[in-house]
Motif scaffolding. Structure first.
Motif, mmCIF file in Angstrom:
data_model
loop_
_atom_site.group_PDB
_atom_site.id
_atom_site.type_symbol
_atom_site.label_atom_id
_atom_site.label_comp_id
_atom_site.label_asym_id
_atom_site.label_seq_id
_atom_site.Cartn_x
_atom_site.Cartn_y
_atom_site.Cartn_z
ATOM 1 N N VAL A 75 -4.335 1.605 -1.580
ATOM 2 C CA VAL A 75 -4.583 0.296 -1.918
ATOM 3 C C VAL A 75 -5.270 -0.860 -3.001
ATOM 4 O O VAL A 75 -6.196 0.178 -3.506
ATOM 5 C CB VAL A 75 -4.828 -0.530 -0.267
ATOM 6 C CG1 VAL A 75 -4.133 -0.098 0.819
ATOM 7 C CG2 VAL A 75 -6.833 -0.803 -0.429
ATOM 8 N N ARG A 115 -8.238 3.740 1.733
ATOM 9 C CA ARG A 115 -8.568 3.111 2.308
ATOM 10 C C ARG A 115 -9.130 4.102 3.647
ATOM 11 O O ARG A 115 -8.705 4.923 4.198
ATOM 12 C CB ARG A 115 -7.729 2.836 2.753
ATOM 13 C CG ARG A 115 -7.944 1.596 4.724
ATOM 14 C CD ARG A 115 -6.856 0.813 5.385
ATOM 15 N NE ARG A 115 -5.915 2.001 5.640
ATOM 16 C CZ ARG A 115 -4.393 1.469 5.736
ATOM 17 N NH1 ARG A 115 -4.684 0.673 5.268
ATOM 18 N NH2 ARG A 115 -3.513 2.426 6.003
ATOM 19 N N GLU A 122 0.579 -1.309 -0.323
ATOM 20 C CA GLU A 122 0.193 0.255 -0.097
ATOM 21 C C GLU A 122 0.926 1.407 0.224
ATOM 22 O O GLU A 122 2.648 1.222 0.356
ATOM 23 C CB GLU A 122 -0.928 0.095 0.694
ATOM 24 C CG GLU A 122 -0.408 -0.243 2.695
ATOM 25 C CD GLU A 122 -1.106 0.217 3.607
ATOM 26 O OE1 GLU A 122 -0.969 1.096 4.718
ATOM 27 O OE2 GLU A 122 -2.147 -0.397 3.827
ATOM 28 N N ALA A 134 -4.557 5.686 3.177
ATOM 29 C CA ALA A 134 -3.806 5.486 2.143
ATOM 30 C C ALA A 134 -4.326 4.868 1.367
ATOM 31 O O ALA A 134 -5.846 5.043 0.821
ATOM 32 C CB ALA A 134 -3.471 3.770 3.085
#
Length: 132
Positions: free
Chosen positions: A65, A43, A10, A63
């Protein structure tokens, strides 16, 4: 059918994106953007904050991902990472995506350096003394 690549990892986002920054983004996991099935999604962290008007739900994205894709073909992964970086100026993306193809020698990474998504391939180095 096609060549399948397994992707792990990530990119952390600093500072985290605010709701207004990502709510209409194609990387948002929420509809309508969440219906597009793009390979990378944000995220989202949710926090309930007490206010004078009652509880308020605060969403931030910390994040980038991989989406849940059974048989992923990573042909355009580098370009999608670059699109995400370009979509959120003023934020730093740190981390990496580790990619491994069907053949045992097909390994590479995607990193972000100075605002550019880069594909990094490993180097195999033999020891100086070939008898070791």
């Amino acid at each position: 059918m096609g060549y399948i690549t397994h992707v792990r990892g990530e990119f952390g986002i600093t500072p985290p994106l605010t709701w207004n920054e990502f709510k209409d983004s194609p990387f948002s996991p929420f509809p309508p953007a969440g219906d597009a099935r793009i390979e990378l999604v944000l995220r989202v962290d949710e926090e309930t904050v007490e206010t004078n008007d009652g509880p308020l739900q605060r969403r931030t994205a910390s994040a980038l991902v991989m989406s849940e894709i059974d048989e992923y073909r990573a042909y355009g992964l580098l370009e999608v990472v670059q699109r995400a970086v370009d979509a959120f100026p003023g934020h730093t993306f740190t981390g990496r995506l580790d990619c491994e193809g069907e053949e045992n020698t097909d390994m590479w990474r995607v990193i972000v350096r100075d605002g550019r998504a880069l594909r990094i391939e490993p180097r195999i180095v033999w020891p100086e003394d070939g008898n070791q």
